[in-house]
Scaffold this motif. Structure first.
Motif, PDB file in Angstrom:
ATOM      1  N   LEU A   1       0.852  -1.268  -0.141  1.00  0.00           N
ATOM      2  CA  LEU A   1      -0.040   0.033  -0.042  1.00  0.00           C
ATOM      3  C   LEU A   1       0.869   1.253  -0.036  1.00  0.00           C
ATOM      4  N   GLN A   2       0.323   2.277  -0.526  1.00  0.00           N
ATOM      5  CA  GLN A   2       1.085   3.670  -0.707  1.00  0.00           C
ATOM      6  C   GLN A   2       0.267   4.473   0.619  1.00  0.00           C
ATOM      7  N   GLU A   3       0.942   4.885   1.695  1.00  0.00           N
ATOM      8  CA  GLU A   3       0.410   5.654   2.529  1.00  0.00           C
ATOM      9  C   GLU A   3       0.042   7.099   2.041  1.00  0.00           C
ATOM     10  N   ALA A   4       0.870   7.511   1.134  1.00  0.00           N
ATOM     11  CA  ALA A   4       0.220   8.916   0.443  1.00  0.00           C
ATOM     12  C   ALA A   4      -1.212   8.919  -0.356  1.00  0.00           C
ATOM     13  N   ASP A   5      -1.425   7.472  -0.465  1.00  0.00           N
ATOM     14  CA  ASP A   5      -2.817   7.516  -1.219  1.00  0.00           C
ATOM     15  C   ASP A   5      -4.062   7.159  -0.175  1.00  0.00           C
ATOM     16  N   LEU A   6      -3.810   6.601   0.846  1.00  0.00           N
ATOM     17  CA  LEU A   6      -5.008   6.238   1.683  1.00  0.00           C
ATOM     18  C   LEU A   6      -6.008   7.675   1.866  1.00  0.00           C
ATOM     19  N   PRO A   7      -7.207   7.271   1.950  1.00  0.00           N
ATOM     20  CA  PRO A   7      -8.095   8.478   2.095  1.00  0.00           C
ATOM     21  C   PRO A   7      -8.394   8.791   3.539  1.00  0.00           C
TER      22      PRO A   7
ATOM     23  N   PRO B   1      -1.150  15.086  14.790  1.00  0.00           N
ATOM     24  CA  PRO B   1       0.231  14.808  14.465  1.00  0.00           C
ATOM     25  C   PRO B   1       0.257  13.425  13.800  1.00  0.00           C
ATOM     26  N   ALA B   2       1.101  13.477  12.580  1.00  0.00           N
ATOM     27  CA  ALA B   2       1.173  12.339  11.875  1.00  0.00           C
ATOM     28  C   ALA B   2       1.260  11.028  12.536  1.00  0.00           C
ATOM     29  N   ALA B   3       1.845  10.729  13.397  1.00  0.00           N
ATOM     30  CA  ALA B   3       2.059   9.359  14.064  1.00  0.00           C
ATOM     31  C   ALA B   3       0.715   8.941  14.678  1.00  0.00           C
TER      32      ALA B   3
ATOM     33  N   ALA C   1      -2.393  10.132  13.644  1.00  0.00           N
ATOM     34  CA  ALA C   1      -3.150  10.094  12.250  1.00  0.00           C
ATOM     35  C   ALA C   1      -2.859   8.637  11.761  1.00  0.00           C
ATOM     36  N   ARG C   2      -1.612   8.427  11.661  1.00  0.00           N
ATOM     37  CA  ARG C   2      -1.306   7.177  11.117  1.00  0.00           C
ATOM     38  C   ARG C   2      -1.988   5.755  11.959  1.00  0.00           C
ATOM     39  N   GLY C   3      -1.776   5.862  13.371  1.00  0.00           N
ATOM     40  CA  GLY C   3      -2.552   4.857  13.945  1.00  0.00           C
ATOM     41  C   GLY C   3      -3.752   4.523  13.627  1.00  0.00           C
ATOM     42  N   CYS C   4      -4.705   5.574  13.579  1.00  0.00           N
ATOM     43  CA  CYS C   4      -5.996   5.514  13.200  1.00  0.00           C
ATOM     44  C   CYS C   4      -6.348   5.219  11.887  1.00  0.00           C
ATOM     45  N   VAL C   5      -5.708   5.576  10.924  1.00  0.00           N
ATOM     46  CA  VAL C   5      -5.755   5.321   9.658  1.00  0.00           C
ATOM     47  C   VAL C   5      -5.562   3.711   9.145  1.00  0.00           C
ATOM     48  N   LEU C   6      -4.553   3.275   9.699  1.00  0.00           N
ATOM     49  CA  LEU C   6      -3.946   1.785   9.367  1.00  0.00           C
ATOM     50  C   LEU C   6      -4.598   0.991  10.294  1.00  0.00           C
ATOM     51  N   GLY C   7      -4.771   1.247  11.385  1.00  0.00           N
ATOM     52  CA  GLY C   7      -5.052   0.205  12.592  1.00  0.00           C
ATOM     53  C   GLY C   7      -6.341   0.494  13.334  1.00  0.00           C
ATOM     54  N   GLY C   8      -7.023   1.650  12.808  1.00  0.00           N
ATOM     55  CA  GLY C   8      -8.411   1.903  13.622  1.00  0.00           C
ATOM     56  C   GLY C   8      -9.465   1.092  13.143  1.00  0.00           C
TER      57      GLY C   8
ATOM     58  N   ARG D   1       2.874  -4.629   3.237  1.00  0.00           N
ATOM     59  CA  ARG D   1       3.797  -3.543   3.331  1.00  0.00           C
ATOM     60  C   ARG D   1       3.306  -2.245   3.074  1.00  0.00           C
ATOM     61  N   VAL D   2       3.547  -1.076   3.821  1.00  0.00           N
ATOM     62  CA  VAL D   2       2.878   0.087   3.543  1.00  0.00           C
ATOM     63  C   VAL D   2       4.309   1.064   3.282  1.00  0.00           C
ATOM     64  N   LEU D   3       4.233   1.715   2.128  1.00  0.00           N
ATOM     65  CA  LEU D   3       5.469   2.521   1.870  1.00  0.00           C
ATOM     66  C   LEU D   3       4.932   3.802   2.143  1.00  0.00           C
ATOM     67  N   ASP D   4       5.877   4.698   2.953  1.00  0.00           N
ATOM     68  CA  ASP D   4       5.758   6.090   3.215  1.00  0.00           C
ATOM     69  C   ASP D   4       6.177   6.933   1.836  1.00  0.00           C
ATOM     70  N   THR D   5       5.912   8.085   2.192  1.00  0.00           N
ATOM     71  CA  THR D   5       5.996   9.203   1.161  1.00  0.00           C
ATOM     72  C   THR D   5       7.290   9.069   0.327  1.00  0.00           C
ATOM     73  N   ALA D   6       8.300   8.653   0.994  1.00  0.00           N
ATOM     74  CA  ALA D   6       9.678   8.597   0.597  1.00  0.00           C
ATOM     75  C   ALA D   6       9.883   7.117  -0.146  1.00  0.00           C
ATOM     76  N   GLY D   7       8.572   6.185  -0.158  1.00  0.00           N
ATOM     77  CA  GLY D   7       8.704   5.016  -0.820  1.00  0.00           C
ATOM     78  C   GLY D   7       9.405   3.803  -0.002  1.00  0.00           C
ATOM     79  N   GLN D   8       9.786   4.116   1.256  1.00  0.00           N
ATOM     80  CA  GLN D   8      10.267   3.231   2.406  1.00  0.00           C
ATOM     81  C   GLN D   8       9.082   2.518   3.018  1.00  0.00           C
ATOM     82  N   PRO D   9       9.486   1.253   3.264  1.00  0.00           N
ATOM     83  CA  PRO D   9       8.436   0.447   4.156  1.00  0.00           C
ATOM     84  C   PRO D   9       8.559   1.039   5.503  1.00  0.00           C
ATOM     85  N   ILE D  10       7.220   1.072   6.135  1.00  0.00           N
ATOM     86  CA  ILE D  10       7.043   1.802   7.371  1.00  0.00           C
ATOM     87  C   ILE D  10       7.320   0.616   8.198  1.00  0.00           C
TER      88      ILE D  10
END
Ligand code: ADP
Ligand code: MG
Length: 322
Positions: free
Chosen positions: A232-238, A247-249, A251-258, A300-309
């Motif tokens: 998955l591309q994190e930048a594409d998640l709605p 804060p980004a961390a 929001a990330r928890g809510c979006v991916l794990g919520g 795998r979820v790639l961050d905006t730099a294309g790196q796996p989180i």
């Protein structure tokens, strides 16, 4: 003193649609369209575990059915009817009436009449709600978890994260923030099951699941059942707009794990992109392409730099050891 039968007659009995036998006999009766299979699912909701005991009863009635309709949506099934089991510690008539109004309103929205159930006094002082839904689906077109194929796109309907943010605020995990709560609360308490979308995607998409325990966990069920992996591309998640200031961390928890999202996650052939977009557009639902099914197992979820989180959040598990 309201008797069990008064309560049923007053709050739950409604004339059944033509051709059905509803509340009032030993069983309900309904026909299944020729050539279709019955899709059925049940969910149990317990006070203190699945909902806050002081939740608005109308919203609770709505959500009790919504989480079940969401399962029909995830199979691409058309609702037929539902059953409601209710354990109540006492008869608080205004509470039950409001619950029933919320429940019936969603029945009407989705053509899923309440055709039976059971009502009993709870032994332990807590409300328990069990809803069973029935739907009809062409077995060849049903959206099973096992249908994802390497090369498929991964799509998510609606937005992610708001329900989990509301849960964290209401449960006291996060400091009070009234503006954020006001923005997120409808997602938690009034989820809209994507029934029309699921029916529209049946026969187009390869696999689907409704997001109840978190995107990563629920997509993980598709991957396991289909024996594939995903990127998955994190930048594409709605991400829900309500989370913009977090804060980004967080929001990330809510979006991916919520959990408690009740949107659909589906996989489909890239050749069907236009059909998927048209299907969602025709019913006014947002749908977003968020990644790809790959042969390498795992998610795998790639961050905006294309790196796996590295430290992906887990989803909800009732029996997780803590
Ligand atoms: P039984 O003794 O056969 O279980 P009940 O007396 O429990 O029947 O219920 C009477 C009728 O009311 C049945 O048709 C049942 O399906 C319906 N009913 C009971 N509780 C509910 C409810 N909460 N919602 C909808 N229908 C209900
Ligand atoms: Mg009974």
């Amino acid at each position: 003193m309201t008797s069990e039968f008064d309560l049923i007659a007053r709050c739950f009995a409604r004339p059944a649609p033509d051709g059905m036998l509803g509340v009032g006999d030993d069983c309900a009766l309904f026909a299944v369209p020729h050539g279709k299979h019955v899709a059925t699912s049940t969910d149990l909701l317990l006070a203190g575990r699945h909902f806050f005991p002081d939740v608005d009863p109308y919203a609770l009635g709505h959500k009790s059915l919504a989480v079940n309709l969401s399962d029909l949506a995830a199979m691409g099934a058309q609702p037929i009817g539902c059953l409601l089991g209710l354990a109540l510690p006492n008869v608080d008539l205004p509470w039950v009436e409001a619950f029933a109004r919320g429940f019936h309103a969603l029945c009407d929205t989705h053509g899923c009449p309440l055709i039976g159930g059971d009502t009993t006094r709870a032994a332990d002082g807590h409300v328990a709600i069990s809803v069973t839904v029935f739907g009809a689906v062409d077995a060849q077109r049903a959206l099973k978890r096992s249908g994802a194929r390497v090369g498929d796109d991964v799509w998510v309907s609606g937005t992610l994260g708001a329900a989990d943010a509301a849960y964290r605020l209401l449960s006291g995990q996060w400091a009070r923030d009234d503006a954020l709560l006001a923005a997120c609360r409808p997602a938690l308490e009034r989820p809209e099951p994507q029934v029309a979308l699921g029916m529209g995607l049946a026969g187009i998409a390869h696999a689907a699941i409704d997001i109840s325990d978190g995107l990563l966990q629920d997509l993980g069920h598709i991957l396991a059942a289909s024996q594939v992996g995903a990127t998955l591309q994190e930048a594409d998640l709605p991400v829900d707009d309500a989370l913009a200031a977090l804060p980004a961390a967080q929001a990330r928890g809510c979006v991916l794990g919520g959990g408690d999202v009740y949107q659909l996650c589906v996989t489909a052939d890239p050749a069907d992109r236009d059909r998927i977009i048209q299907s969602a557009r025709s019913i006014g639902v947002r749908i977003t392409r968020v990644g790809t099914i790959v042969s390498q197992r795992g998610l795998r979820v790639l961050d905006t730099a294309g790196q796996p989180i590295g430290d992906l959040p887990g989803g909800f598990d009732h029996f997780a050891s803590t």
